[in-house]
Motif scaffolding. Structure first.
Motif, PDB file in Angstrom:
ATOM      1  N   ASP A  16       0.855  -1.195  -0.002  1.00  0.00           N
ATOM      2  CA  ASP A  16      -0.013   0.026   0.136  1.00  0.00           C
ATOM      3  C   ASP A  16       0.834   1.389   0.081  1.00  0.00           C
ATOM      4  N   SER A  17       0.418   2.363  -0.584  1.00  0.00           N
ATOM      5  CA  SER A  17       0.933   3.529  -0.628  1.00  0.00           C
ATOM      6  C   SER A  17       0.335   4.856  -0.481  1.00  0.00           C
ATOM      7  N   THR A  18       0.840   5.828   0.133  1.00  0.00           N
ATOM      8  CA  THR A  18      -0.220   7.152   0.332  1.00  0.00           C
ATOM      9  C   THR A  18       0.976   7.998  -0.132  1.00  0.00           C
ATOM     10  N   GLU A  19       0.228   8.931  -1.171  1.00  0.00           N
ATOM     11  CA  GLU A  19       1.035  10.064  -1.542  1.00  0.00           C
ATOM     12  C   GLU A  19       0.537  11.172  -1.695  1.00  0.00           C
ATOM     13  N   SER A  20       0.921  12.590  -1.698  1.00  0.00           N
ATOM     14  CA  SER A  20       0.413  13.649  -1.802  1.00  0.00           C
ATOM     15  C   SER A  20      -0.106  13.901  -3.286  1.00  0.00           C
ATOM     16  N   ASP A  21      -1.075  14.482  -3.351  1.00  0.00           N
ATOM     17  CA  ASP A  21      -1.972  14.672  -4.420  1.00  0.00           C
ATOM     18  C   ASP A  21      -1.063  16.054  -5.379  1.00  0.00           C
ATOM     19  N   PRO A  22      -0.271  15.752  -6.619  1.00  0.00           N
ATOM     20  CA  PRO A  22       0.275  17.124  -6.993  1.00  0.00           C
ATOM     21  C   PRO A  22      -0.434  18.116  -7.338  1.00  0.00           C
ATOM     22  N   GLY A  23      -1.838  17.834  -7.498  1.00  0.00           N
ATOM     23  CA  GLY A  23      -2.670  19.050  -7.965  1.00  0.00           C
ATOM     24  C   GLY A  23      -3.310  19.627  -6.591  1.00  0.00           C
ATOM     25  N   PRO A  69      -1.933  19.874  -2.384  1.00  0.00           N
ATOM     26  CA  PRO A  69      -1.372  19.310  -1.225  1.00  0.00           C
ATOM     27  C   PRO A  69      -2.023  18.963  -0.048  1.00  0.00           C
ATOM     28  N   THR A  70      -3.253  19.543  -0.089  1.00  0.00           N
ATOM     29  CA  THR A  70      -3.817  19.084   1.337  1.00  0.00           C
ATOM     30  C   THR A  70      -4.583  17.643   1.139  1.00  0.00           C
ATOM     31  N   GLN A  71      -4.527  17.224  -0.071  1.00  0.00           N
ATOM     32  CA  GLN A  71      -5.200  15.943  -0.582  1.00  0.00           C
ATOM     33  C   GLN A  71      -4.038  14.906  -0.639  1.00  0.00           C
ATOM     34  N   THR A  72      -4.382  13.411  -0.286  1.00  0.00           N
ATOM     35  CA  THR A  72      -3.720  12.521  -0.606  1.00  0.00           C
ATOM     36  C   THR A  72      -4.110  11.462  -1.395  1.00  0.00           C
ATOM     37  N   ILE A  73      -3.541  10.574  -2.193  1.00  0.00           N
ATOM     38  CA  ILE A  73      -4.002   9.599  -2.964  1.00  0.00           C
ATOM     39  C   ILE A  73      -3.188   8.272  -2.365  1.00  0.00           C
ATOM     40  N   SER A  74      -4.302   7.315  -1.953  1.00  0.00           N
ATOM     41  CA  SER A  74      -3.806   6.148  -1.493  1.00  0.00           C
ATOM     42  C   SER A  74      -3.937   4.907  -2.333  1.00  0.00           C
TER      43      SER A  74
END
Length: 251
Positions: free
Chosen positions: A208-215, A217-222
């Motif tokens: 599993d992985s959680t990254e910041s949404d490039p578009g 910064p307050t959101q993340t993509i898991s």
């Protein structure tokens, strides 16, 4: 990659283990090394086979977190790859996306020989452009097994071989994703393998992985992945024949 013959190291190891006095000492001092060698030999044996069939079932879950309306999507893929050494494959793939996306569910039938690919006219007509066909696609596919011969600190319990955390992460990024993971940082990475006779016949990959949404910064993509690959018909898979007509794409 071995090109001929079958490795016999497993038989040699069996003799050494049988002859070692007080097997507990051998196990304590050399157990991980034995598992390393067994896995390396099985991976090499499988790659040395003239042909085999791989069936894959994969589930990828993606979620956008931190927005007013969180979004989630699950992609389920079933794929069969018939491989004939050194550079021929047939691919039959079915993909289902939930909830349904604009792309919809897809079916793919493909024959690739080297850097030339053949697809049915109906599939080519549905795409805006024929996908690039690269000779590197086949070595990348083979790395699903080939990458196992570079692992270390392998453990074996009840017939299940497992890479340690560092090797699992490296294998997923370098061999499975081919270095194309971008900013993806796999966590809880796990790679498990089963051997039958002298060949790799089953693999399980998950992370599993959680990254910041490039578009935003307050959101993340898991992202979570769960994949099972089964290898069969080793040395006796159906031949991959060259289709009639010109390739639909070349690289």
């Amino acid at each position: 990659m071995p090109t001929q013959g079958r490795l016999v190291s497993l038989a040699t190891l069996g003799v050494l283990v049988a002859l070692s006095a007080g097997g507990g000492v051998w196990s304590a001092l050399s157990g991980p090394r034995v598992a390393d060698v067994q896995l390396h030999d099985a991976a090499s044996n499988t790659l040395a086979a003239p042909s085999f069939v791989v069936t894959l079932d994969a589930t990828v879950r993606e979620a956008l977190n931190g927005s007013a309306q969180p979004e989630a999507q699950t992609t389920s893929t079933s794929e069969r790859v018939d491989y004939q050494a050194p550079d021929r494959v047939t691919v039959n793939e079915s993909t289902k996306v939930t909830p349904a996306s604009s792309q919809g569910n897809t079916e793919t039938d493909l024959v690739q020989i080297g850097s030339s690919c053949w697809e049915p006219a109906s599939e080519v007509a549905q795409s805006s452009a024929a996908p690039a066909c690269q000779a590197s696609d086949i070595p990348m596919f083979l790395s699903l097994v080939g990458g196992l011969d570079k692992t270390s600190n392998v453990t074996q319990t009840s017939g299940m071989y497992e890479l340690d955390a560092a090797d699992s992460k490296h294998f997923i990024l370098t061999d499975f994703l081919g270095g194309s993971g971008g900013t993806l940082t796999p966590e809880n990475a796990k790679v498990q393998i089963r051997i039958q006779g002298s060949d790799v016949v089953w693999e399980h990959l998950s992370f599993d992985s959680t990254e910041s949404d490039p578009g935003s910064p307050t959101q993340t993509i898991s992202v979570t992945l769960d994949l099972v690959a089964r290898i069969s018909q080793i040395g006796s898979a159906p031949p991959v024949l060259r289709p009639k007509g010109a390739p639909t794409s070349t690289g």
